[in-house]
Design an enzyme around this catalytic site. Structure first.
Site, PDB file in Angstrom:
ATOM      1  N   TYR A  49       9.190  -3.627  -5.595  1.00 51.44           N
ATOM      2  CA  TYR A  49       8.152  -4.166  -4.717  1.00 51.44           C
ATOM      3  C   TYR A  49       7.207  -3.085  -4.200  1.00 51.44           C
ATOM      4  CZ  TYR A  49       5.644  -6.529  -1.023  1.00 51.44           C
ATOM      5  OH  TYR A  49       4.634  -7.012  -0.223  1.00 51.44           O
TER       6      TYR A  49
ATOM      7  N   LYS B  22       3.250  -2.732  -5.716  1.00 46.01           N
ATOM      8  CA  LYS B  22       2.120  -2.927  -4.799  1.00 46.01           C
ATOM      9  C   LYS B  22       1.317  -1.637  -4.625  1.00 46.01           C
ATOM     10  CE  LYS B  22       1.211  -6.153  -2.593  1.00 46.01           C
ATOM     11  NZ  LYS B  22       0.281  -7.286  -2.849  1.00 46.01           N
TER      12      LYS B  22
END
Length: 373
Positions: free
Chosen positions: A155, A159
């Site tokens: 994650y 990102k």
């Protein structure tokens, strides 16, 4: 500024829906295209029933489908890209997160270039800045501090790389000879009505005699109310479309927080739900360093078992760090460049969120009563 149109990805999500509700109030907005892979029936109905003169087009499509994205972007003035797979506990396969969060963002950037969309706003996250260690203390962080996550977990990594791609694309030449202008917003942990984070907390607590798991007593953060994050996106869209404001915003990222008091995530969850009888687990818990090394041990076991068994640890080092760090950021730069001021106060946000939690508690009671009858 002349009439314009906007495409919002992840429009069926927690934040995406709030952005749509604010966008329909914008002057001269002729069309909103709301894009998600799948819309829940109630969300689709909600969009169709919006009281607005703006045309609302509901699109279901995959962000990995380049051709579909190019068609969705045709004739659009602004793209607000909120779509993402959010998972910090290791449930979702790494490749899925890299595909959606990174490859999907790159696909959308390319679609904007091909369809000559001049403005691209990316919903990033505080996770791209860290924290990298629970020992780090940042209580009034700023963009100039250059905080950057070093985690390889899917994650924060996906990102971070997606945000870099968005900011690097600023200044790209569009197919029609125009220029692409981009910026990224990094919200703190977002709370509010319909928050998946709070929903799961409340449901677990109701199944456990009203006791909220104490998972972040060592943290000090500044969570942000969802409407304030949505408002920041509206201001970013206005700013990048305004020839006077745009130069100072192009290629920049902004931390988005509000006036919610700095507190631990445990304290936030308790404050928002205590009116309904929920309470924090007061039992003894492991010291933070021991919890961190236990997470490391569980990750090692998971890695060793991977060839024969897919063991998923209940927590990992990244999650322990994120939930137990002193990591809070100022919204001063967004205030200066975007004209951002929180549109909802802490007291209002607390009341609205608490009332929503109350509806969850009542629904649970009704369900339990129907089972006993």
């Amino acid at each position: 500024m002349p009439g314009w149109s906007c495409l919002v990805t992840g429009a069926g999500g927690f934040l995406g829906q709030r952005i749509i509700h604010m966008l329909v109030q914008e002057k001269d907005l002729e069309e909103i295209r709301v894009l998600d892979k799948v819309f829940r029936p109630e969300t689709r109905k909600e969009f169709f029933n919006l009281k607005t003169n703006t045309k609302v087009s509901v699109l279901e499509g995959d962000i990995l489908d380049s051709q579909y994205l190019r068609r969705a972007c045709q004739g659009i003035s602004v793209v607000i890209h909120t779509a993402a797979v959010i998972d910090v506990s290791g449930v979702i396969p790494r490749q899925t997160m890299l595909d959606v969060n990174l490859k999907g963002t790159k696909n959308l950037l390319e679609a904007c270039v091909q369809a000559s969309v001049p403005v691209f706003i990316f919903t990033s996250t505080i996770d791209v800045a860290g924290p990298n260690s629970y020992k780090d203390i940042v209580l009034d962080g700023h963009e100039e501090d250059q905080h950057e996550s070093t985690w390889s977990d899917p994650y924060p990594y996906s990102k971070k790389m997606a945000e870099k791609a968005v900011l690097a694309a600023n200044g790209c030449t569009l197919r029609n000879g125009g220029t692409l202008h981009t910026c990224a917003l990094r919200p703190m942990c977002i709370y509010g009505e319909r928050s998946p984070f709070l929903y799961n907390t409340v449901i677990r607590a109701l199944k456990n005699k009203g006791i909220i798991d104490a998972i972040s007593k060592f943290s000090r953060a500044n969570p942000v109310y969802v409407d304030n994050v949505a408002w920041a996106h509206i201001l970013a869209a206005r700013g990048l479309r305004d020839p006077k404001k745009s130069p100072s915003i192009q290629g920049q990222f902004y931390y988005i927080s509000d006036d919610t008091p700095h507190q631990s995530y445990d304290d936030l969850r308790y404050t928002l739900s205590k009116e309904w009888g929920l309470r924090l687990d007061s039992s003894w818990s492991l010291p933070l360093p021991l919890l961190y090394w236990l997470a490391f041990l569980l990750e090692t076991v998971s890695f060793l078992l991977r060839p024969v068994y897919n063991y998923r640890p209940p927590f990992n080092r990244h999650l322990v760090t994120v939930l137990n760090s002193m990591f809070a950021f100022s919204y001063k730069k967004a205030q200066q460049d975007l004209g951002y001021e929180p549109c909802v106060t802490w007291e209002e946000a607390k009341q609205k969120t608490s009332e929503w939690i109350g509806t969850l508690v009542e629904q649970h009671k009704e369900t339990m009563n129907s089972k006993t009858q």
